[in-house]
Scaffold this active site. Structure first.
Site, PDB file in Angstrom:
ATOM      1  CG  LEU A  77      -2.153   0.848   1.285  1.00 39.36           C
ATOM      2  CD1 LEU A  77      -3.054   0.550   0.086  1.00 39.36           C
ATOM      3  CD2 LEU A  77      -2.910   0.615   2.578  1.00 39.36           C
ATOM      4  CG  ASP A  78       1.086   3.844  -3.493  1.00 42.96           C
ATOM      5  OD1 ASP A  78       1.868   2.900  -3.714  1.00 42.96           O
ATOM      6  OD2 ASP A  78       0.426   4.408  -4.379  1.00 42.96           O
ATOM      7  N   PRO A  79       2.745   4.723   0.606  1.00 40.93           N
ATOM      8  CG  PRO A  79       5.022   5.231   0.845  1.00 40.93           C
ATOM      9  CD  PRO A  79       4.020   4.695  -0.148  1.00 40.93           C
ATOM     10  CG  LEU A  80       1.781   9.911  -0.229  1.00 39.50           C
ATOM     11  CD1 LEU A  80       1.715  10.964  -1.324  1.00 39.50           C
ATOM     12  CD2 LEU A  80       2.190  10.550   1.092  1.00 39.50           C
ATOM     13  CB  ALA A  81      -2.622   4.477   0.155  1.00 39.35           C
TER      14      ALA A  81
END
Length: 303
Positions: free
Chosen positions: A49-53
């Site tokens: 999961l993307d850091p910004l997600a």
């Protein structure tokens, strides 16, 4: 140790944790943090999961790591915002703006465009992604300034729903298969509507059988103290998508030694490409059924 402190003993802990990953934390950082918090010897995650997600990041401990592929292959549900009017290098809020548009699609236009993005579609992944190109991660090459020709790939999208839309942004929900890039989806929907767009917020609400309803925050885990282990789900929770074959204690012992067992009874299956064996609800092995025999591929140890 010379300073009088004791080295922390790592435990052979097994089970699943449905982690509610916070904003600005990478999946690798999440695994490291939770492995330390639980004192676990072995841990991994089921799908980056993307850091910004934010949202559902399934964490497997110990024997549950053997079931990670089954969870990764599960259907995903994401809720995301498309910010209208600008495209970025990363297709999200972290990148630099590279193109703009004054076009702001209304809800009717948005709804009319979505059918072309359901079913099996072709995507060009974002340059800032974990895809490997000649052995290197695309995001490493992109950060170094390389101009990348990202190979297109087919992905499967089951459904897209519009939750809200105005002149600034739209909020959508997408149900999709493994490998779908939501950032690419947002970019392409905007392009199809004659404008530019990027992901302004991204939340994963489901991975296979694990959903927001199961997710636990870092704050809750830190506050749980000695009761933390009780939050874990069993190893079998990662096998919900597969047929379950119930065996007795004797058969379980045979399977855990890596040997097949003959399935008996009126409803015993003759052939299955993939299944899991259980004994009193606990996972014993992952395997397949051939000519009435359950044959283990991966053995789940009892811990």
């Amino acid at each position: 140790m010379t300073d009088g402190t004791k080295k922390r003993v790592k435990r052979d802990l097994s089970g699943w944790l449905v982690f509610n990953k916070p904003y600005d934390m990478s999946s690798t950082e999440a695994v490291g943090k939770l492995r330390w918090l639980f004192g676990a010897r072995k841990a991994g995650h089921a799908g980056t999961l993307d850091p910004l997600a934010t949202g559902v990041l399934p964490i497997a401990f110990g024997e549950a790591t053997k079931t990670v592929p089954m969870v990764q292959d599960g259907t995903k549900v994401y809720r995301f915002d498309i910010v209208w009017g600008s495209q970025t290098t990363t297709d999200d809020v972290e990148g630099e703006v590279v193109a703009t548009s004054d076009v702001r699609p209304d809800t009717d236009a948005l709804l009319a465009a979505l059918p072309r993005f359901t079913g099996v579609i072709t995507q060009v992944p974002p340059a800032f992604s974990a895809i490997k190109i000649k052995g290197e991660r695309a995001y490493d090459l992109a950060r170094a300034g390389a101009k990348l020709d990202m190979p297109p790939r087919e992905v499967e999208i089951d459904a897209i729903e519009v939750i809200a839309n105005d002149a600034t942004r739209a909020t959508l929900s997408v149900t999709c298969a493994k490998g779908t890039y939501v950032r690419a989806l947002a970019r392409d929907i905007a392009e199809a509507l004659g404008t530019k767009g990027h992901v302004g917020a991204l939340h994963r609400a489901r991975v296979g059988a694990f959903s927001d309803a199961d997710a636990v925050s870092l704050e809750t885990l830190e506050a749980a103290g000695a009761e933390r282990d009780a939050i874990l789900l069993p190893v079998a929770a990662g096998l919900a998508a597969l047929p379950e074959i119930r065996v007795d204690a004797s058969q379980a012992g045979v399977l855990r030694r890596g040997n097949p067992v003959l399935l008996t009874g009126r409803d015993a299956p003759v052939a299955l490409d993939e299944a899991w064996a259980s004994q009193r609800g606990q996972a014993v092995a992952i395997g397949y059924v051939e000519k009435g025999q359950f044959k283990p591929r991966r053995v789940i140890l009892s811990r």
